[in-house]
Write a protein that holds these residues in place. Structure first.
Motif, PDB file in Angstrom:
ATOM      1  N   CYS A 152       0.844  -1.188   0.000  1.00 41.03           N
ATOM      2  CA  CYS A 152       0.000   0.000   0.000  1.00 41.03           C
ATOM      3  C   CYS A 152       0.886   1.247   0.000  1.00 41.03           C
ATOM      4  N   ASP A 153       0.273   2.360  -0.310  1.00 38.68           N
ATOM      5  CA  ASP A 153       1.010   3.619  -0.340  1.00 38.68           C
ATOM      6  C   ASP A 153       1.384   4.052   1.076  1.00 38.68           C
ATOM      7  N   ASP A 154       2.471   4.798   1.182  1.00 36.04           N
ATOM      8  CA  ASP A 154       2.871   5.338   2.478  1.00 36.04           C
ATOM      9  C   ASP A 154       1.824   6.321   2.982  1.00 36.04           C
ATOM     10  N   VAL A 155       1.604   6.301   4.297  1.00 35.91           N
ATOM     11  CA  VAL A 155       0.676   7.247   4.911  1.00 35.91           C
ATOM     12  C   VAL A 155       1.362   8.606   4.955  1.00 35.91           C
ATOM     13  N   LYS A 156       0.760   9.586   4.331  1.00 36.50           N
ATOM     14  CA  LYS A 156       1.422  10.878   4.174  1.00 36.50           C
ATOM     15  C   LYS A 156       1.627  11.607   5.496  1.00 36.50           C
ATOM     16  N   TRP A 157       0.718  11.371   6.462  1.00 36.86           N
ATOM     17  CA  TRP A 157       0.834  12.094   7.728  1.00 36.86           C
ATOM     18  C   TRP A 157       1.662  11.342   8.770  1.00 36.86           C
ATOM     19  N   ALA A 158       2.256  10.222   8.391  1.00 43.90           N
ATOM     20  CA  ALA A 158       2.995   9.413   9.369  1.00 43.90           C
ATOM     21  C   ALA A 158       4.121  10.186  10.029  1.00 43.90           C
ATOM     22  N   GLY A 159       4.775  11.069   9.279  1.00 50.07           N
ATOM     23  CA  GLY A 159       5.915  11.804   9.814  1.00 50.07           C
ATOM     24  C   GLY A 159       5.574  12.733  10.951  1.00 50.07           C
ATOM     25  N   VAL A 160       4.328  13.201  11.011  1.00 46.68           N
ATOM     26  CA  VAL A 160       3.941  14.118  12.078  1.00 46.68           C
ATOM     27  C   VAL A 160       3.614  13.357  13.363  1.00 46.68           C
ATOM     28  N   VAL A 161       3.348  12.073  13.245  1.00 44.88           N
ATOM     29  CA  VAL A 161       2.982  11.265  14.410  1.00 44.88           C
ATOM     30  C   VAL A 161       4.169  10.480  14.951  1.00 44.88           C
ATOM     31  N   TRP A 162       4.860   9.777  14.071  1.00 45.46           N
ATOM     32  CA  TRP A 162       5.930   8.871  14.499  1.00 45.46           C
ATOM     33  C   TRP A 162       7.280   9.443  14.103  1.00 45.46           C
ATOM     34  N   TRP A 244      -2.945  19.677   5.880  1.00 41.94           N
ATOM     35  CA  TRP A 244      -1.713  20.464   5.906  1.00 41.94           C
ATOM     36  C   TRP A 244      -0.524  19.602   6.305  1.00 41.94           C
ATOM     37  N   CYS A 245      -0.724  18.738   7.293  1.00 43.61           N
ATOM     38  CA  CYS A 245       0.357  17.857   7.752  1.00 43.61           C
ATOM     39  C   CYS A 245       0.823  16.911   6.656  1.00 43.61           C
ATOM     40  N   GLU A 246      -0.096  16.500   5.786  1.00 44.18           N
ATOM     41  CA  GLU A 246       0.259  15.580   4.710  1.00 44.18           C
ATOM     42  C   GLU A 246       1.171  16.232   3.669  1.00 44.18           C
ATOM     43  N   ASN A 249       7.023  18.636   4.482  1.00 51.74           N
ATOM     44  CA  ASN A 249       8.203  17.767   4.435  1.00 51.74           C
ATOM     45  C   ASN A 249       8.846  17.747   5.822  1.00 51.74           C
ATOM     46  N   TRP A 250       8.375  16.860   6.687  1.00 46.69           N
ATOM     47  CA  TRP A 250       8.896  16.789   8.053  1.00 46.69           C
ATOM     48  C   TRP A 250      10.313  16.243   8.054  1.00 46.69           C
ATOM     49  N   ASN A 251      11.171  16.853   8.853  1.00 41.70           N
ATOM     50  CA  ASN A 251      12.566  16.435   8.906  1.00 41.70           C
ATOM     51  C   ASN A 251      13.092  16.562  10.337  1.00 41.70           C
ATOM     52  N   ARG A 252      14.395  16.470  10.498  1.00 36.08           N
ATOM     53  CA  ARG A 252      15.012  16.487  11.825  1.00 36.08           C
ATOM     54  C   ARG A 252      15.381  17.899  12.292  1.00 36.08           C
ATOM     55  N   ALA A 253      15.025  18.909  11.519  1.00 33.87           N
ATOM     56  CA  ALA A 253      15.295  20.290  11.934  1.00 33.87           C
ATOM     57  C   ALA A 253      14.557  20.585  13.233  1.00 33.87           C
ATOM     58  N   VAL A 257      10.719  19.566  14.626  1.00 38.26           N
ATOM     59  CA  VAL A 257      10.490  18.758  15.830  1.00 38.26           C
ATOM     60  C   VAL A 257       9.565  19.488  16.799  1.00 38.26           C
ATOM     61  N   VAL A 258       9.810  20.793  16.997  1.00 36.28           N
ATOM     62  CA  VAL A 258       8.991  21.596  17.924  1.00 36.28           C
ATOM     63  C   VAL A 258       7.534  21.611  17.463  1.00 36.28           C
ATOM     64  N   GLN A 259       7.306  21.816  16.180  1.00 35.00           N
ATOM     65  CA  GLN A 259       5.940  21.878  15.669  1.00 35.00           C
ATOM     66  C   GLN A 259       5.198  20.565  15.902  1.00 35.00           C
ATOM     67  N   ARG A 260       5.868  19.456  15.684  1.00 29.11           N
ATOM     68  CA  ARG A 260       5.211  18.161  15.887  1.00 29.11           C
ATOM     69  C   ARG A 260       4.969  17.887  17.367  1.00 29.11           C
ATOM     70  N   LEU A 261       5.918  18.281  18.209  1.00 27.63           N
ATOM     71  CA  LEU A 261       5.724  18.117  19.650  1.00 27.63           C
ATOM     72  C   LEU A 261       4.545  18.953  20.148  1.00 27.63           C
ATOM     73  N   VAL A 262       4.438  20.175  19.649  1.00 30.89           N
ATOM     74  CA  VAL A 262       3.356  21.062  20.074  1.00 30.89           C
ATOM     75  C   VAL A 262       2.004  20.525  19.606  1.00 30.89           C
ATOM     76  N   LEU A 263       1.921  20.071  18.375  1.00 34.28           N
ATOM     77  CA  LEU A 263       0.662  19.522  17.873  1.00 34.28           C
ATOM     78  C   LEU A 263       0.244  18.297  18.689  1.00 34.28           C
ATOM     79  N   GLY A 264       1.191  17.376  18.918  1.00 36.75           N
ATOM     80  CA  GLY A 264       0.879  16.178  19.696  1.00 36.75           C
ATOM     81  C   GLY A 264       0.478  16.501  21.118  1.00 36.75           C
TER      82      GLY A 264
END
Length: 372
Positions: A152-162, A244-246, A249-253, A257-264
């Motif tokens: 199956c295709d990659d889940v586009k929003w996976a990077g914001v969660v995991w 928007w999350c999909e 381009n989530w990365n290690r910057a 990281v801060v944006q994903r931590l704040v959303l979670g």
């Protein structure tokens, strides 16, 4: 998950019989029945690399070019030809030649269609996993998952969660929220006497879209967190946030990281606050909840090893911690203490309790405890 030795399964369940020939009786436990039921999924993927031939069943294991011989040699065939169903490959290879019963060879010529394997007693046989491509590799859970799962295709929003810097409990709740799996009140319309109203505003139905972040309470929390996380242009509606999350381009910057931590953290603590109000009757205002979210994100950032860049220094200034210093003399004035059953944030001036409004004393300092 508990680990069970195969020797224990052999003594308690198999009792000397081969795993592939076991029958699921009615009085068998549900777990064991499920294991036996799914054998057909694994049968053609578990293969044997012969070395000494003493641990591979000649009849049931998948070692021959024709596959498991039990698929065409019946128990009656073996019995009529005086061939033991417990025979190992070692028993049918003698001095480099096949040693099958002649009547069995006449009935099934495929048994000797290939040269007999060369056995050596210096090592044991090895079990391998055969991939969809037919290539045999060392067994691993990852290989099994990729082989048995549908492509199956990659889940586009996976990077914001995991991501490696996440807070696991926050990621889990965020994952449920994105998949619309949180048990909001709108899912219990069929329950008699259920109050579907939002516990915060008591105006609209309690749903994912309303909770994140159409409700006046959660919207105030989200908009304040958007400022500190630099979420410029990010919408307030949940479906739009997921879209928007999909496309990011989530990365290690560090900013990513801060944006994903704040959303979670925002989703997690709004969900936690909702449950506290429903089940415990406890309330916190927007300011207190935002302070908790900021402190939790800040504590996670303190524990990260961050490359010293201009952007990282800017983030450290916004979140008020010393870059790459961990719990130093400065950060220790506002520190976390992990105990056996709770996570405590200790501060000489900031004193918040994630569960209620009680004040505590710890070594002359006040703290709030988060029981997860």
């Amino acid at each position: 998950m508990a680990k069970v030795k195969w020797s224990e399964i052999n003594s308690e369940r198999l009792r000397g019989r081969n795993f592939w020939e076991m029958y699921a009786y009615d009085n068998t436990s549900w777990g064991w029945k499920m294991i036996l039921k799914n054998r057909s999924l694994l049968r053609n993927h578990i293969v044997y690399r012969l070395v000494d031939g003493m641990n591979t069943s000649a009849l049931y294991d998948n070692w021959h070019i024709a596959g498991p011989l039990s698929s065409f040699i019946s128990y009656r065939d073996a019995y009529d030809e005086d061939f033991s169903i417990k025979s190992k490959v070692f028993d049918v290879v003698v001095n480099g030649d096949w040693n099958w019963p002649m009547e069995l060879v006449e009935k099934y010529p495929v048994l000797v269609s290939t040269p007999a394997p060369i056995l050596s007693n210096n090592r044991r046989d090895k079990i391998l996993w055969k991939k969809k491509s037919g290539r045999a590799v060392d067994f691993s859970v990852s290989e099994v998952f990729h082989t048995l799962s549908d492509d199956c295709d990659d889940v586009k929003w996976a990077g914001v969660v995991w991501f490696s810097q996440n807070i696991p409990r926050h990621s889990f709740i965020l994952w449920l929220a994105i998949k619309n799996r949180l048990k909001t009140q709108d899912k219990f319309d069929w329950v008699e006497g259920n109050n579907p109203k939002c516990v915060f505003c008591n105006l609209q139905s309690d749903s994912h879209n309303h909770l994140f972040f159409e409700c006046s309470y959660s919207k105030k929390v989200w908009r304040e967190m958007k400022i500190v996380a630099n979420f410029d242009g990010v919408p307030d509606s949940w479906d739009s946030i997921v879209d928007w999350c999909e496309n990011v381009n989530w990365n290690r910057a560090i900013s990513s990281v801060v944006q994903r931590l704040v959303l979670g953290a925002s989703v997690y603590f709004i969900w936690l606050e909702r449950n506290l109000r429903i089940f415990q009757g406890k309330k916190r205002n927007v300011s207190d909840l935002c302070s908790i979210i900021k402190n939790v994100v800040r504590a996670r950032l303190i524990g990260l090893k961050i490359l010293r860049t201009d952007k990282a220094l800017e983030v450290a200034k916004v979140w008020n911690f010393c870059l790459n210093e961990g719990l130093n003399e400065y950060n220790s004035k506002q520190r976390w203490i992990m105990t056996e059953d709770c996570l405590m944030f200790v501060d000489e001036t900031i004193c918040l309790n994630v569960c209620d409004s009680s004040w505590y004393k710890y070594g002359g300092l006040r703290y709030w405890a988060s029981f997860y």
